[in-house]
Design a protein around this motif. Structure first.
Motif, short mmCIF file in Angstrom:
data_model
loop_
_atom_site.label_atom_id
_atom_site.label_comp_id
_atom_site.label_asym_id
_atom_site.label_seq_id
_atom_site.Cartn_x
_atom_site.Cartn_y
_atom_site.Cartn_z
N ALA A 17 0.82 -1.21 0.00
CA ALA A 17 0.00 0.00 0.00
C ALA A 17 0.86 1.26 0.00
CB ALA A 17 -0.93 0.00 1.22
N ASN A 18 2.10 1.14 0.42
CA ASN A 18 3.01 2.29 0.46
C ASN A 18 4.36 1.86 -0.10
OD1 ASN A 18 3.65 4.95 1.04
ND2 ASN A 18 4.05 4.61 3.20
N TYR A 19 4.30 1.21 -1.25
CA TYR A 19 5.45 0.48 -1.79
C TYR A 19 6.72 1.31 -1.90
CZ TYR A 19 8.40 -2.13 -5.01
OH TYR A 19 9.47 -2.77 -5.58
N TRP A 20 6.70 2.37 -2.68
CA TRP A 20 7.93 3.10 -2.97
C TRP A 20 8.49 3.81 -1.75
CZ3 TRP A 20 10.93 1.84 -6.60
CH2 TRP A 20 10.45 1.36 -7.80
N THR A 21 7.65 4.26 -0.87
CA THR A 21 8.15 4.89 0.36
C THR A 21 8.88 3.88 1.22
OG1 THR A 21 6.29 6.43 0.32
CG2 THR A 21 7.52 6.26 2.38
N CYS A 22 8.33 2.66 1.31
CA CYS A 22 8.99 1.60 2.08
C CYS A 22 10.33 1.20 1.47
CB CYS A 22 8.08 0.38 2.18
SG CYS A 22 6.60 0.61 3.18
N VAL A 23 10.34 1.05 0.16
CA VAL A 23 11.58 0.67 -0.53
C VAL A 23 12.65 1.75 -0.36
CG1 VAL A 23 12.64 0.26 -2.79
CG2 VAL A 23 10.46 -0.84 -2.21
N LEU A 24 12.26 3.00 -0.55
CA LEU A 24 13.21 4.10 -0.45
C LEU A 24 13.73 4.27 0.98
CD1 LEU A 24 11.57 6.77 -2.78
CD2 LEU A 24 13.67 5.48 -3.19
N ALA A 25 12.90 3.97 1.97
CA ALA A 25 13.35 4.05 3.37
C ALA A 25 14.49 3.05 3.60
CB ALA A 25 12.19 3.77 4.31
N ILE A 26 14.32 1.84 3.10
CA ILE A 26 15.37 0.82 3.22
C ILE A 26 16.63 1.27 2.48
CG2 ILE A 26 16.03 -1.51 2.52
CD1 ILE A 26 14.13 -1.78 4.72
N VAL A 27 16.44 1.81 1.28
CA VAL A 27 17.57 2.25 0.46
C VAL A 27 18.36 3.37 1.14
CG1 VAL A 27 18.23 3.39 -1.70
CG2 VAL A 27 16.56 1.54 -1.73
N LEU A 28 17.65 4.36 1.67
CA LEU A 28 18.32 5.51 2.30
C LEU A 28 19.14 5.08 3.51
CD1 LEU A 28 15.60 8.31 2.09
CD2 LEU A 28 17.76 8.18 0.85
N VAL A 29 18.59 4.21 4.34
CA VAL A 29 19.34 3.72 5.50
C VAL A 29 20.58 2.95 5.03
CG1 VAL A 29 19.29 2.12 7.46
CG2 VAL A 29 17.36 3.65 7.05
N GLY A 30 20.41 2.13 4.00
CA GLY A 30 21.54 1.39 3.45
C GLY A 30 22.61 2.31 2.88
N VAL A 31 22.18 3.39 2.23
CA VAL A 31 23.13 4.34 1.65
C VAL A 31 23.94 5.03 2.75
CG1 VAL A 31 23.31 6.56 0.45
CG2 VAL A 31 21.86 4.75 -0.49
N VAL A 32 23.25 5.47 3.81
CA VAL A 32 23.95 6.14 4.92
C VAL A 32 25.01 5.23 5.52
CG1 VAL A 32 23.68 7.08 7.24
CG2 VAL A 32 22.04 7.68 5.47
N LEU A 33 24.64 4.00 5.81
CA LEU A 33 25.59 3.06 6.40
C LEU A 33 26.70 2.70 5.41
CD1 LEU A 33 23.14 0.67 8.31
CD2 LEU A 33 24.55 2.51 9.25
N GLY A 34 26.33 2.63 4.13
CA GLY A 34 27.33 2.33 3.11
C GLY A 34 28.34 3.45 2.94
N VAL A 35 27.87 4.69 3.00
CA VAL A 35 28.77 5.85 2.89
C VAL A 35 29.75 5.87 4.05
CG1 VAL A 35 28.88 8.37 3.03
CG2 VAL A 35 27.22 7.28 1.52
N ILE A 36 29.25 5.60 5.26
CA ILE A 36 30.11 5.58 6.44
C ILE A 36 31.18 4.50 6.28
CG2 ILE A 36 30.19 5.07 8.91
CD1 ILE A 36 27.40 6.33 9.10
N SER A 37 30.76 3.34 5.81
CA SER A 37 31.71 2.24 5.60
C SER A 37 32.72 2.60 4.52
CB SER A 37 30.95 0.97 5.21
OG SER A 37 31.84 -0.08 4.91
N GLY A 38 32.24 3.26 3.45
CA GLY A 38 33.13 3.65 2.35
C GLY A 38 34.17 4.66 2.78
N ILE A 39 33.76 5.62 3.59
CA ILE A 39 34.71 6.63 4.10
C ILE A 39 35.78 5.96 4.94
CG2 ILE A 39 34.97 8.64 5.61
CD1 ILE A 39 32.20 9.52 4.73
N GLY A 40 35.39 4.95 5.69
CA GLY A 40 36.33 4.23 6.53
C GLY A 40 37.38 3.49 5.74
N ASN A 41 37.06 3.18 4.47
CA ASN A 41 38.02 2.46 3.63
C ASN A 41 38.95 3.38 2.84
OD1 ASN A 41 37.08 -0.11 4.33
ND2 ASN A 41 35.43 -0.01 2.80
#
Length: 231
Positions: A17-41
């Motif tokens: 019922a709220n497909y794209w908002t749910c998907v994007l929420a997962i993506v944004l959290v993953g991006v934030v954590l991924g950026v932090i991990s990338g900076i660490g490398n």
């Protein structure tokens, strides 16, 4: 309490019922954590003799940053999906990130306590660690859903709520194994676009069901969830 199939069906319905908002929420959290991990490398050093890649100068700092933000982000994501089950029309994909600042220290403390206790039990044997993982599984939801409950009390409430339900939650997660295989076969694409938000949505329904069951059984009280009574 509803059956596992009914819980998953409700989770799937609310997610779709709220497909794209749910998907994007997962993506944004993953991006934030991924950026932090990338900076660490950044600045990783290759040992000339062994050829092994050594941690870069920012690795230590970003590991701490990752530790600090992972908990509140996880709790924010739990809050997002619980609110989505309720049909909150004001939810945005950025909610898990924006909501981090609310009671940040309490969320971080609760998540760290949960991780610490689970880790300590895991040092004894694998099985006790797994049991404690499921005992504390509702902690992020309680921290997100009950803003007046203190960090350590959230763990205690989770243990009470999960009494008699740990095996059920294990089977609940196990029921997604087929989706996990399909996710691997699609190189994570299916997980990103369907499985992860579907699992998070169904898990939110599971929390609401088991919480209500605990209230009915008198294992916990509404006052404790509101932070008005001692745990």
């Amino acid at each position: 309490m509803r059956t596992r199939q009914e819980i998953k069906a409700i989770g799937k319905e609310r997610f779709k019922a709220n497909y794209w908002t749910c998907v994007l929420a997962i993506v944004l959290v993953g991006v934030v954590l991924g950026v932090i991990s990338g900076i660490g490398n950044i600045g990783a050093v290759t040992d000339m003799e062994s050829g092994e890649v050594q941690p870069g100068p920012l690795s230590g700092v970003m590991s701490i940053v990752s530790l600090i933000v992972t908990g509140p982000l996880t709790i924010g994501l739990c809050s997002f999906f619980v609110k989505n089950i309720y049909g909150n029309q004001e939810l945005t994909a950025a909610y898990p990130i924006v909501s981090c600042k609310e009671n940040f220290g309490r969320k971080l403390g609760g998540y760290l306590w949960m991780s610490l206790f689970t880790g300590l039990w895991s040092l004894l044997f694998v099985i006790p660690g797994i049991i404690k993982y499921f005992s504390y599984a509702m902690t992020p939801y309680i921290l997100s859903d009950c803003p007046n409950v203190q960090a350590k009390d959230a763990l205690k409430l989770s243990m009470r709520i999960m009494a008699g339900h740990k095996g059920e939650l294990f089977v609940f997660y196990l029921s997604f194994i087929g989706w996990g295989i399909l996710t691997a076969l699609t190189f994570g694409i299916l997980g990103l676009l369907y499985v992860n938000p579907y699992m998070n949505s169904a898990a939110a329904v599971w929390y609401l069901e088991v919480r209500e069951d605990a209230l009915r059984r008198g294992v916990i009280t509404l006052g404790q969830l509101e932070g008005a009574e001692p745990v």
